[in-house]
Design a protein around this motif. Structure first.
Motif, PDB file in Angstrom:
ATOM      1  N   GLU A   1       0.779  -1.330  -0.200  1.00 48.29           N
ATOM      2  CA  GLU A   1      -0.078   0.123  -0.229  1.00 48.29           C
ATOM      3  C   GLU A   1       1.081   1.550   0.002  1.00 48.29           C
ATOM      4  O   GLU A   1       0.438   2.324  -0.472  1.00 48.29           O
ATOM      5  CB  GLU A   1      -0.842  -0.277   1.109  1.00 48.29           C
ATOM      6  N   LYS A   2       1.876   1.026   1.095  1.00 47.54           N
ATOM      7  CA  LYS A   2       2.785   2.734   1.038  1.00 47.54           C
ATOM      8  C   LYS A   2       3.663   2.422  -0.253  1.00 47.54           C
ATOM      9  O   LYS A   2       3.358   3.842  -1.332  1.00 47.54           O
ATOM     10  CB  LYS A   2       4.129   2.375   1.504  1.00 47.54           C
ATOM     11  N   ASN A   3       3.934   1.409  -1.616  1.00 49.64           N
ATOM     12  CA  ASN A   3       4.290   1.977  -2.919  1.00 49.64           C
ATOM     13  C   ASN A   3       3.536   2.030  -3.283  1.00 49.64           C
ATOM     14  O   ASN A   3       3.748   3.007  -4.265  1.00 49.64           O
ATOM     15  CB  ASN A   3       5.004  -0.245  -2.916  1.00 49.64           C
ATOM     16  N   GLN A   4       2.147   1.935  -3.106  1.00 49.83           N
ATOM     17  CA  GLN A   4       0.968   2.650  -4.689  1.00 49.83           C
ATOM     18  C   GLN A   4       1.118   3.933  -4.116  1.00 49.83           C
ATOM     19  O   GLN A   4       1.081   5.141  -5.265  1.00 49.83           O
ATOM     20  CB  GLN A   4      -0.900   1.729  -4.529  1.00 49.83           C
ATOM     21  N   GLU A   5       1.343   4.211  -3.289  1.00 52.29           N
ATOM     22  CA  GLU A   5       0.474   5.351  -2.345  1.00 52.29           C
ATOM     23  C   GLU A   5       2.175   6.552  -3.312  1.00 52.29           C
ATOM     24  O   GLU A   5       2.000   7.793  -3.343  1.00 52.29           O
ATOM     25  CB  GLU A   5       0.738   5.578  -1.109  1.00 52.29           C
ATOM     26  N   ASN A   6       3.091   5.854  -3.131  1.00 54.67           N
ATOM     27  CA  ASN A   6       4.472   6.570  -3.871  1.00 54.67           C
ATOM     28  C   ASN A   6       4.423   6.955  -5.045  1.00 54.67           C
ATOM     29  O   ASN A   6       4.550   7.964  -5.702  1.00 54.67           O
ATOM     30  CB  ASN A   6       5.070   5.800  -3.229  1.00 54.67           C
ATOM     31  N   LEU A   7       3.675   5.635  -6.097  1.00 51.58           N
ATOM     32  CA  LEU A   7       3.814   5.923  -7.017  1.00 51.58           C
ATOM     33  C   LEU A   7       2.545   6.937  -7.845  1.00 51.58           C
ATOM     34  O   LEU A   7       2.394   7.712  -8.548  1.00 51.58           O
ATOM     35  CB  LEU A   7       2.736   4.731  -7.339  1.00 51.58           C
ATOM     36  N   ASP A   8       1.108   6.684  -6.846  1.00 48.96           N
ATOM     37  CA  ASP A   8       0.303   7.943  -6.789  1.00 48.96           C
ATOM     38  C   ASP A   8       0.740   9.122  -6.499  1.00 48.96           C
ATOM     39  O   ASP A   8       0.611  10.618  -7.661  1.00 48.96           O
ATOM     40  CB  ASP A   8      -0.640   7.379  -6.644  1.00 48.96           C
ATOM     41  N   GLU A   9       1.619   9.699  -5.662  1.00 52.14           N
ATOM     42  CA  GLU A   9       2.215  10.810  -5.616  1.00 52.14           C
ATOM     43  C   GLU A   9       3.383  11.005  -6.004  1.00 52.14           C
ATOM     44  O   GLU A   9       2.971  11.797  -6.577  1.00 52.14           O
ATOM     45  CB  GLU A   9       3.147  10.864  -3.852  1.00 52.14           C
ATOM     46  N   ALA A  10       3.995  10.534  -6.973  1.00 48.98           N
ATOM     47  CA  ALA A  10       5.314  10.435  -8.324  1.00 48.98           C
ATOM     48  C   ALA A  10       4.335  10.962  -9.473  1.00 48.98           C
ATOM     49  O   ALA A  10       5.084  12.390 -10.402  1.00 48.98           O
ATOM     50  CB  ALA A  10       6.266   8.846  -7.986  1.00 48.98           C
TER      51      ALA A  10
END
Length: 395
Positions: A193-202
């Motif tokens: 889930e953190k990786n997904q949030e980082n992807l959306d933020e990027a």
């Protein structure tokens, strides 16, 4: 002394019964007979001449060509008044300045009237200090704007390089988060889930930076374009000032003679001189070619039918009565103009070409033109006579 025989004097009584001898006519009656005879012969000859004259009254005598050529027809002349002008001439006007409202122009150099000039020679020069001052000012302003445009372009290049660096970093971060999201099967649910949030933020950061940088580029280009417009406008003003300065010197457009016009200047009518002020657009001078001159005349509708192109004429100048020029009718206007006294009375423009030239023959001189119209009248009369003569062959 012998006695003379006594004279016998008849007495009245002795002569009564005898007849009187016939009397002899006097000598003077015998002398009147030849005079009477000559008188009767003269009267008879006069009667015969009158009869012959009456008999030949209705006949038209045949005129041969030789007799016509030897016959002198009286000259018929129509006099017209007009003004001389040059066939080839150019008017010189005070220059109209571009982008400036100048009331008057001051003459600092002027070629005298009557001077012969060649094409390209200087005719007149006006004071151009104001135009040169404007040119220098606009030239300095143009150079300043050129530097500003170059400076803004350099700033924009540096800002674009910095923004491209940030955008590249955001793109690299986006690629890195995309790789991290692929580990979702081997990492814990929380890390996934953190990786997904980082992807959306990027992704959001990258899109935001790209849109922001595009707007910054457009704003910078607009600012540079404004400076470029100001630079170009200043350049045009500078070129106009330079062109206006060049217009202050007027050169001859052709080979000819300088003629100064009479204009309204400083409250009076006269020719311009050095130091005078002339309004822009006023024709104060002209250059004429005196090798070919003509006279423009106005013929009324009564004289116009007798005028034809090619008729010979004689031109006399009012200013120089001794000068006489031969000329020919060169142009005849087909349409008349309204007269000054009545609109029903028409006047026609006639151009008379002068043959030869003279140093005194200049434009705007009043002239009298005597047109010889006998050539046309004589030809018409001979043609009509030949057609009506009994020996002409047309029966």
């Amino acid at each position: 002394m012998s006695a003379s025989p006594a004279e016998v004097i008849p007495t009245p009584e002795s002569s009564l019964g005898q007849p009187e001898p016939p009397s002899t006519p006097p000598a003077e009656n015998n002398e009147d007979r030849p005079t009477r005879w000559r008188r009767w012969v003269a009267i008879a000859a006069s009667v015969v001449a009158i009869v012959v004259l009456i008999a030949n009254r209705g006949k038209t005598p045949t005129i041969s060509k030789a007799a016509h050529s030897a016959t002198t027809i009286p000259t018929q002349v129509v006099r017209l008044k007009g003004t001389t002008e040059a066939v080839q001439s150019r008017a010189v006007l005070a220059p109209l300045l571009a982008g400036q409202q100048v009331p008057t122009l001051t003459i600092i150099h002027l070629t005298p009237a009557g001077t012969r000039v060649k094409q390209g020679d200087l005719l007149v020069e006006f004071d151009r200090q104001a135009q040169m001052r404007d040119f220098v000012d606009k030239q300095a302003e143009y150079a300043k704007l050129v530097d500003q445009v170059a400076e803004e372009q350099a700033k924009e290049s540096a800002a674009r390089a910095k923004d491209d660096t940030e955008l590249k970093a955001a793109e690299d971060n986006l690629r890195k988060t995309e790789l991290e999201i692929q580990k979702a099967e081997i990492v814990s649910r929380i890390d996934a889930e953190k990786n997904q949030e980082n992807l959306d933020e990027a992704k959001a950061t990258y899109e935001q930076l790209r849109e922001t940088f595009d707007l910054k580029r457009k704003a910078a280009q607009a600012a540079i374009r404004i400076l470029e417009i100001q630079r170009d406008r200043t350049q045009q003003t500078m070129l106009h000032a330079q062109a206006n300065a060049d217009l202050m010197q007027i050169r001859s457009p052709l080979n000819g003679v300088v003629v100064l016009n009479t204009i309204w200047k400083q409250g009076t009518m006269g020719e311009v001189q050095e130091g005078d002020q002339v309004r822009p657009g006023v024709p104060f001078m002209q250059v004429v070619n005196p090798a070919s001159m003509q006279v423009r005349v106005m013929a009324n509708q009564q004289d116009f039918p007798s005028l034809q192109v090619g008729q010979t004429a004689t031109v006399r100048l009012d200013a120089y009565p001794d000068l006489v020029f031969t000329a020919k009718l060169d142009q005849v206007a087909p349409i008349g103009e309204g007269g000054s006294f009545s609109g029903k009375v028409r006047a026609f423009v006639v151009i008379v070409a002068i043959e030869g030239n003279d140093p005194k023959l200049m434009p705007d001189l009043s002239a009298a033109v005597d047109v010889d119209v006998a050539t046309r009248s004589a030809g018409s009369a001979v043609g009509a006579t030949t057609a009506l003569s009994p020996g002409s062959g047309s029966r």
